[in-house]
Write a protein that holds these residues in place. Structure first.
Motif, mmCIF file in Angstrom:
data_model
loop_
_atom_site.group_PDB
_atom_site.id
_atom_site.type_symbol
_atom_site.label_atom_id
_atom_site.label_comp_id
_atom_site.label_asym_id
_atom_site.label_seq_id
_atom_site.Cartn_x
_atom_site.Cartn_y
_atom_site.Cartn_z
ATOM 1 N N PHE A 211 6.145 -48.488 28.569
ATOM 2 C CA PHE A 211 4.926 -49.158 29.257
ATOM 3 C C PHE A 211 5.458 -49.864 30.407
ATOM 4 C CE2 PHE A 211 3.637 -48.322 24.818
ATOM 5 C CZ PHE A 211 2.539 -47.621 24.936
ATOM 6 N N LYS A 212 4.872 -49.815 31.412
ATOM 7 C CA LYS A 212 5.214 -50.794 32.433
ATOM 8 C C LYS A 212 4.348 -51.590 32.864
ATOM 9 C CE LYS A 212 8.365 -47.071 34.449
ATOM 10 N NZ LYS A 212 8.493 -46.003 35.665
ATOM 11 N N VAL A 213 4.683 -52.929 33.241
ATOM 12 C CA VAL A 213 3.637 -54.330 33.565
ATOM 13 C C VAL A 213 4.320 -54.657 34.694
ATOM 14 C CG1 VAL A 213 2.450 -56.083 32.913
ATOM 15 C CG2 VAL A 213 3.281 -54.088 31.141
ATOM 16 N N PHE A 214 3.537 -54.654 36.101
ATOM 17 C CA PHE A 214 4.189 -55.019 37.232
ATOM 18 C C PHE A 214 3.558 -56.383 37.578
ATOM 19 C CE2 PHE A 214 4.922 -50.619 37.575
ATOM 20 C CZ PHE A 214 6.415 -50.770 37.725
ATOM 21 N N LEU A 215 3.917 -57.447 38.120
ATOM 22 C CA LEU A 215 3.310 -58.602 38.564
ATOM 23 C C LEU A 215 3.409 -58.108 40.014
ATOM 24 C CD1 LEU A 215 2.547 -61.615 38.470
ATOM 25 C CD2 LEU A 215 4.967 -62.032 39.399
ATOM 26 N N HIS A 216 2.382 -57.568 40.412
ATOM 27 C CA HIS A 216 2.327 -56.787 41.786
ATOM 28 C C HIS A 216 0.874 -56.649 42.354
ATOM 29 C CE1 HIS A 216 4.314 -54.502 44.681
ATOM 30 N NE2 HIS A 216 3.446 -53.292 44.708
ATOM 31 N N ASN A 217 0.779 -56.821 43.405
ATOM 32 C CA ASN A 217 -0.662 -56.699 44.198
ATOM 33 C C ASN A 217 -1.178 -55.142 44.054
ATOM 34 O OD1 ASN A 217 -2.878 -56.423 45.869
ATOM 35 N ND2 ASN A 217 -2.317 -58.510 46.655
ATOM 36 N N SER A 218 -2.266 -54.944 43.450
ATOM 37 C CA SER A 218 -2.540 -53.584 43.324
ATOM 38 C C SER A 218 -3.234 -52.982 44.879
ATOM 39 C CB SER A 218 -3.843 -53.389 42.481
ATOM 40 O OG SER A 218 -3.492 -53.672 41.098
ATOM 41 N N LYS A 219 -3.044 -53.594 45.808
ATOM 42 C CA LYS A 219 -3.073 -53.296 47.093
ATOM 43 C C LYS A 219 -1.946 -52.207 47.610
ATOM 44 C CE LYS A 219 -6.481 -56.805 48.794
ATOM 45 N NZ LYS A 219 -6.556 -57.681 49.821
ATOM 46 N N LYS A 220 -0.896 -52.356 46.657
ATOM 47 C CA LYS A 220 0.065 -51.752 46.951
ATOM 48 C C LYS A 220 0.624 -50.910 45.980
ATOM 49 C CE LYS A 220 1.725 -55.490 50.259
ATOM 50 N NZ LYS A 220 2.628 -56.531 50.472
ATOM 51 N N LEU A 221 -0.189 -50.362 45.001
ATOM 52 C CA LEU A 221 0.128 -49.401 43.971
ATOM 53 C C LEU A 221 1.084 -48.427 44.202
ATOM 54 C CD1 LEU A 221 -3.484 -48.884 42.429
ATOM 55 C CD2 LEU A 221 -1.754 -50.237 41.538
ATOM 56 N N THR A 222 0.906 -47.891 45.335
ATOM 57 C CA THR A 222 2.015 -46.484 45.776
ATOM 58 C C THR A 222 3.328 -47.201 45.873
ATOM 59 O OG1 THR A 222 1.206 -46.694 48.005
ATOM 60 C CG2 THR A 222 -0.010 -45.284 46.818
ATOM 61 N N GLN A 223 3.743 -48.289 45.894
ATOM 62 C CA GLN A 223 5.103 -48.724 45.716
ATOM 63 C C GLN A 223 5.667 -48.632 44.441
ATOM 64 O OE1 GLN A 223 5.116 -52.860 47.328
ATOM 65 N NE2 GLN A 223 4.919 -52.213 49.387
ATOM 66 N N LYS A 224 4.819 -48.187 43.674
ATOM 67 C CA LYS A 224 5.362 -48.285 42.173
ATOM 68 C C LYS A 224 4.861 -47.081 41.298
ATOM 69 C CE LYS A 224 6.729 -52.724 42.190
ATOM 70 N NZ LYS A 224 8.182 -53.068 42.045
ATOM 71 N N ILE A 225 3.926 -46.333 41.756
ATOM 72 C CA ILE A 225 3.319 -45.040 41.084
ATOM 73 C C ILE A 225 3.319 -43.888 42.030
ATOM 74 C CG2 ILE A 225 1.642 -44.468 39.415
ATOM 75 C CD1 ILE A 225 0.583 -47.025 39.255
ATOM 76 N N GLU A 226 3.863 -42.626 41.302
ATOM 77 C CA GLU A 226 3.864 -41.367 42.060
ATOM 78 C C GLU A 226 2.277 -40.994 42.415
ATOM 79 O OE1 GLU A 226 6.164 -38.637 40.112
ATOM 80 O OE2 GLU A 226 7.987 -39.989 40.283
ATOM 81 N N LYS A 227 2.357 -40.394 43.534
ATOM 82 C CA LYS A 227 1.081 -39.401 43.850
ATOM 83 C C LYS A 227 0.649 -38.559 42.868
ATOM 84 C CE LYS A 227 -0.972 -36.875 47.589
ATOM 85 N NZ LYS A 227 -0.908 -36.110 48.996
ATOM 86 N N ASP A 228 -0.664 -38.397 42.570
ATOM 87 C CA ASP A 228 -1.153 -37.522 41.810
ATOM 88 C C ASP A 228 -0.689 -37.506 40.332
ATOM 89 O OD1 ASP A 228 -2.829 -36.536 44.073
ATOM 90 O OD2 ASP A 228 -1.247 -35.228 44.680
ATOM 91 N N SER A 295 -5.593 -46.498 44.449
ATOM 92 C CA SER A 295 -6.001 -45.936 43.381
ATOM 93 C C SER A 295 -6.168 -44.339 43.526
ATOM 94 C CB SER A 295 -7.178 -46.344 42.688
ATOM 95 O OG SER A 295 -6.769 -47.825 42.314
ATOM 96 N N ASN A 296 -7.075 -43.885 44.353
ATOM 97 C CA ASN A 296 -7.303 -42.468 44.843
ATOM 98 C C ASN A 296 -6.028 -41.732 45.057
ATOM 99 O OD1 ASN A 296 -9.526 -41.007 44.711
ATOM 100 N ND2 ASN A 296 -9.694 -40.881 47.145
ATOM 101 N N TYR A 297 -5.140 -42.560 45.723
ATOM 102 C CA TYR A 297 -3.866 -41.788 45.899
ATOM 103 C C TYR A 297 -2.950 -41.224 44.907
ATOM 104 C CZ TYR A 297 0.386 -40.843 48.663
ATOM 105 O OH TYR A 297 1.655 -40.250 49.216
ATOM 106 N N ILE A 298 -3.141 -42.167 43.801
ATOM 107 C CA ILE A 298 -2.324 -41.847 42.612
ATOM 108 C C ILE A 298 -2.960 -41.043 41.529
ATOM 109 C CG2 ILE A 298 -0.592 -43.744 43.087
ATOM 110 C CD1 ILE A 298 -3.248 -44.262 40.592
ATOM 111 N N LEU A 299 -4.227 -40.781 41.675
ATOM 112 C CA LEU A 299 -5.088 -40.416 40.511
ATOM 113 C C LEU A 299 -4.992 -38.775 40.696
ATOM 114 C CD1 LEU A 299 -7.198 -41.073 38.371
ATOM 115 C CD2 LEU A 299 -8.893 -40.765 40.137
ATOM 116 N N LYS A 300 -5.009 -37.916 39.788
ATOM 117 C CA LYS A 300 -4.846 -36.648 39.601
ATOM 118 C C LYS A 300 -6.214 -36.224 39.855
ATOM 119 C CE LYS A 300 -1.403 -35.563 36.078
ATOM 120 N NZ LYS A 300 -1.485 -35.016 34.661
ATOM 121 N N ASN A 301 -6.252 -34.909 40.710
ATOM 122 C CA ASN A 301 -7.603 -34.380 41.130
ATOM 123 C C ASN A 301 -8.391 -34.083 39.636
ATOM 124 O OD1 ASN A 301 -9.504 -33.081 42.516
ATOM 125 N ND2 ASN A 301 -8.584 -31.146 42.366
ATOM 126 N N GLY A 302 -9.658 -34.479 39.443
ATOM 127 C CA GLY A 302 -9.851 -34.395 38.567
ATOM 128 C C GLY A 302 -10.011 -35.333 37.296
#
Length: 349
Positions: A211-228, A295-302
Motif C-alpha cells: 500500500f502506498k500513502v502519499f503526502l501529496h497534492n492530488s492535483k499532481k496524481l500523475t507524478q505518482k501513478i501510472e496512466k490507465d 484521476s481520469n488520466y490514471i483510471l482504466k477505460n471502464g
C-alpha cells in the motif's frame, strides 16, 4: 445514503466488522464514511487484480477496506495527520511487536517543555510538561523503529486536543477545562494505548499487497501513478465551506513537528477559503476539476468512480453537490450509473 450497510461478505464475520469499526475510531477524524460502505463498493466494483485510489484518503477507510480484500491501494492527502492515521491502519504487527508496545508505560519526567508559537494560549503549563514528557519517552522507547514510532505517535496525536484548551475536534475555540492535569493526560494516553493494542490483537486481516500513502497534492496524481492503472476511485472530497482540516489538527501537527502551513495552503473546500477569504464556489469546482482530470488520466477505460460528498453553503447559498458535480463529471465523459442520498436532521449543522 444508507450508512448502516451490513455487508454479507464470506471473508468477514460480525466480530471482524466490529473490530474494524473500533480500529477506525482510535483517532478522531471528522466527516468520515464508514468501513461498511467502503467494503460494499470495493466488493462490488473490484477484483483481486484491481488497484484502488483514494485521492482524499483522510482517515484511510478506503485503504483499510482494500487491505481486507487484499487489493492494491494508493492514498493521497495533504494533511499530515490524515497520513499518520492512514499508515497506522495499514500496520501489520505481530505478537512480539504488540507486547513491546504494551510494555511502554510512560511516567512523568521533568524535561525541557516543548514550545511553539501560541502553545501557552492553548495548553496549561502542567499539560505542556506532561505532553513534553510523553513525547520524549516515545522517542527513546521507539528505538528508531518505524512501526513503533508510527503507533505511539498516533496514540500521542489522539490525546493532543483533549489535553488542550481547544473546545473539540469540530470547534476551534479556547475554553476552560478544570479537569485537565498531569494525571488525566497520562491516564488518557495509557487508556488509548492499551485499547489500540487490544484492537490490533483481535484483527487477523493480513494482506500480501503493498500500500502506498502519499503526502501529496492530488492535483499532481500523475507524478505518482501510472496512466490507465486504476480500476476504482473511491473517495470523499471535502464538503465545501464546512471544515478546516488543517486548523482542527493544527496542534497535533505542531506537537509532531509537522508543517501545518503546507496543509493549510494545499487544502481545498475549507472554511478559510469560503468564509474568511470569501472565494466563490467556482474556485472549489475548478479545484475538483483539476483533480478529476488527473484521476481520469490514471483510471482504466471502464473503471469506476465512487464520490461521497455532502452539500455545503457558500456565500449564503446552498452548494448542491450533485448539481455542481454532474456537469464537471460529464465534461470528462464520466457516465452516472447510480446515486443515493440522505438528509441530515433539522438540528444538525
Amino acid at each position: 445514503m444508507n450508512l448502516d450497510l451490513k455487508p454479507n461478505f464470506l471473508l468477514l464475520n460480525t466480530l471482524d466488522i466490529e473490530n474494524l469499526r473500533k480500529l477506525d475510531r482510535i483517532h478522531p477524524y471528522p466527516a468520515k464514511f464508514t468501513i461498511d460502505l467502503a467494503l460494499e463498493y470495493i466488493d462490488k466494483y473490484t477484483n483481486k487484480n484491481s488497484i484502488i485510489l483514494d485521492p482524499f484518503c483522510g482517515s484511510g477507510i478506503t485503504l483499510l477496506a482494500s487491505k481486507v480484500y487484499n487489493r492494491k491501494a494508493v492514498g493521497f492527502d495533504i494533511n499530515f495527520i490524515a497520513i499518520l492515521i492512514s499508515q497506522f491502519k495499514l500496520l501489520d504487527l505481530n505478537k512480539e511487536e504488540l507486547d513491546y508496545l504494551k510494555n511502554f508505560n510512560p511516567k512523568f519526567n521533568l524535561v525541557k517543555p516543548y514550545y511553539y508559537k501560541s502553545i501557552n494560549h492553548w495548553f496549561k503549563p502542567e499539560c505542556i510538561e506532561a505532553l513534553s514528557s510523553i513525547r520524549e519517552q516515545i522517542k527513546i522507547y521507539s528505538k528508531n523503529n518505524k512501526k513503533y514510532i508510527l503507533f505511539l505517535n498516533l496514540i500521542f496525536s489522539s490525546i493532543i486536543n483533549i489535553s488542550s484548551n481547544q473546545d473539540s475536534d469540530t470547534r476551534y475555540a479556547s475554553i476552560e477545562k478544570p479537569f485537565l492535569n498531569t494525571k488525566y493526560i497520562f491516564n488518557k494516553f495509557n487508556e488509548k494505548l492499551y485499547n489500540a493494542i487490544n484492537i490490533y490483537k483481535n484483527i487477523n486481516i493480513k494482506s500480501t499487497k503493498n500500500f502506498k500513502v502519499f503526502l501529496h497534492n492530488s492535483k499532481k496524481l500523475t507524478q505518482k501513478i501510472e496512466k490507465d492503472s486504476v480500476s476504482l476511485i473511491l473517495t470523499s472530497p471535502p464538503y465545501p465551506n464546512t471544515y478546516d482540516y488543517y486548523l482542527y489538527h493544527k496542534h497535533r501537527m505542531c506537537w509532531l513537528d509537522y508543517d501545518f502551513k503546507f496543509s493549510m495552503e494545499n487544502e481545498i473546500g475549507s472554511r478559510r477559503e469560503y468564509s474568511s477569504l470569501k472565494l466563490p464556489k467556482e474556485k472549489f469546482n475548478n479545484d475538483l476539476l483539476e483533480i478529476f482530470i488527473q484521476s481520469n488520466y490514471i483510471l482504466k477505460n471502464g473503471g469506476f468512480i465512487v464520490l461521497i460528498i455532502g452539500d455545503g453553503k457558500i456565500a449564503g447559498k446552498i452548494y448542491n453537490a450533485k448539481e455542481e458535480l454532474l456537469p464537471i463529471c460529464k465534461s470528462l465523459r464520466w457516465k452516472l450509473i447510480d446515486y443515493s442520498f440522505s438528509e441530515l436532521d433539522k438540528t444538525s449543522r
